[in-house]
Write a protein that holds these residues in place. Structure first.
Motif, short mmCIF file in Angstrom:
data_model
loop_
_atom_site.label_atom_id
_atom_site.label_comp_id
_atom_site.label_asym_id
_atom_site.label_seq_id
_atom_site.Cartn_x
_atom_site.Cartn_y
_atom_site.Cartn_z
N MET A 1 0.84 -1.17 0.00
CA MET A 1 0.00 0.00 0.00
C MET A 1 0.88 1.23 0.00
O MET A 1 1.97 1.24 0.55
CB MET A 1 -0.89 0.01 1.23
CG MET A 1 -1.99 -1.02 1.14
SD MET A 1 -3.28 -0.79 2.35
CE MET A 1 -2.46 -1.19 3.85
N SER A 2 0.36 2.28 -0.58
CA SER A 2 1.12 3.53 -0.61
C SER A 2 0.48 4.53 0.33
O SER A 2 -0.66 4.39 0.75
CB SER A 2 1.16 4.07 -2.04
OG SER A 2 -0.14 4.43 -2.44
N GLU A 3 1.24 5.56 0.63
CA GLU A 3 0.72 6.63 1.47
C GLU A 3 0.77 7.91 0.68
O GLU A 3 1.71 8.18 -0.05
CB GLU A 3 1.59 6.79 2.73
CG GLU A 3 1.25 5.85 3.82
CD GLU A 3 1.95 6.23 5.11
OE1 GLU A 3 1.92 7.41 5.47
OE2 GLU A 3 2.53 5.34 5.73
N ALA B 1 -1.31 0.64 -6.36
CA ALA B 1 -1.26 -0.23 -7.53
C ALA B 1 -2.34 -1.31 -7.49
O ALA B 1 -2.68 -1.89 -8.52
CB ALA B 1 0.11 -0.88 -7.65
N PHE B 2 -2.89 -1.57 -6.31
CA PHE B 2 -3.92 -2.61 -6.19
C PHE B 2 -5.32 -2.08 -6.46
O PHE B 2 -6.29 -2.82 -6.36
CB PHE B 2 -3.84 -3.25 -4.80
CG PHE B 2 -2.54 -3.94 -4.57
CD1 PHE B 2 -2.24 -5.10 -5.25
CD2 PHE B 2 -1.61 -3.40 -3.71
CE1 PHE B 2 -1.03 -5.74 -5.05
CE2 PHE B 2 -0.40 -4.03 -3.50
CZ PHE B 2 -0.10 -5.20 -4.17
N ASN C 1 -6.47 0.89 -11.81
CA ASN C 1 -5.11 0.81 -12.37
C ASN C 1 -4.92 -0.48 -13.14
O ASN C 1 -4.30 -0.50 -14.20
CB ASN C 1 -4.06 0.92 -11.26
CG ASN C 1 -3.89 2.34 -10.77
OD1 ASN C 1 -4.00 3.28 -11.52
ND2 ASN C 1 -3.65 2.47 -9.49
N ILE C 2 -5.44 -1.57 -12.61
CA ILE C 2 -5.29 -2.87 -13.27
C ILE C 2 -6.05 -2.87 -14.60
O ILE C 2 -5.53 -3.29 -15.63
CB ILE C 2 -5.77 -3.99 -12.33
CG1 ILE C 2 -4.86 -4.05 -11.10
CG2 ILE C 2 -5.80 -5.33 -13.06
CD1 ILE C 2 -5.37 -4.91 -9.98
N PRO D 1 -7.98 8.79 -5.47
CA PRO D 1 -7.56 7.48 -4.95
C PRO D 1 -8.54 6.92 -3.93
O PRO D 1 -9.25 7.67 -3.25
CB PRO D 1 -6.21 7.77 -4.30
CG PRO D 1 -6.25 9.22 -3.97
CD PRO D 1 -7.11 9.87 -5.02
N ILE D 2 -8.58 5.61 -3.84
CA ILE D 2 -9.40 4.90 -2.85
C ILE D 2 -8.63 4.94 -1.54
O ILE D 2 -7.49 4.49 -1.48
CB ILE D 2 -9.64 3.45 -3.28
CG1 ILE D 2 -10.30 3.42 -4.63
CG2 ILE D 2 -10.37 2.69 -2.19
CD1 ILE D 2 -11.72 3.03 -4.68
#
Length: 91
Positions: free
Chosen positions: A1-3, A13-14, A18-19, A73-74
């Motif tokens: 996960m990103s911040e 990316a999840f 994006n996918i 973003p989610i």
């Protein structure tokens, strides 16, 4: 996960957008490549290079999905309360 800058966790990316955007872009690149290598294919479609136009359309839609995921973003919650109706999960 990103911040992100506010310390909230995002899907990064999840994120499914994006996918999907990546897959559509890959198919778009393949179709644009096929349009350059497919000699005589435009005679079957009435003089229109269908591979080129569909490939370009897929690239645009793929880029739109990835831009949408970047701009909105989610946010993943830090804490999720357990549902009292479900049995407890053991790790």
């Amino acid at each position: 996960m990103s911040e992100n800058t506010s310390g909230r966790h995002t899907a990064g990316a999840f994120d499914i957008r994006n996918i999907i955007g990546l897959l559509l872009s890959i198919y778009g690149v393949l179709l644009v490549g096929a349009s350059m290598l497919g000699h005589g294919a435009s005679e079957k479609t009435g003089g229109i290079n269908a591979n080129l136009w569909c490939g370009l359309g897929l690239l645009v839609v793929g880029a739109a999905f990835m831009t949408w995921a970047r701009l909105r973003p989610i946010v993943v919650p830090d804490h999720i309360e357990a549902d009292p109706d479900l049995p407890p999960m053991h790790h």
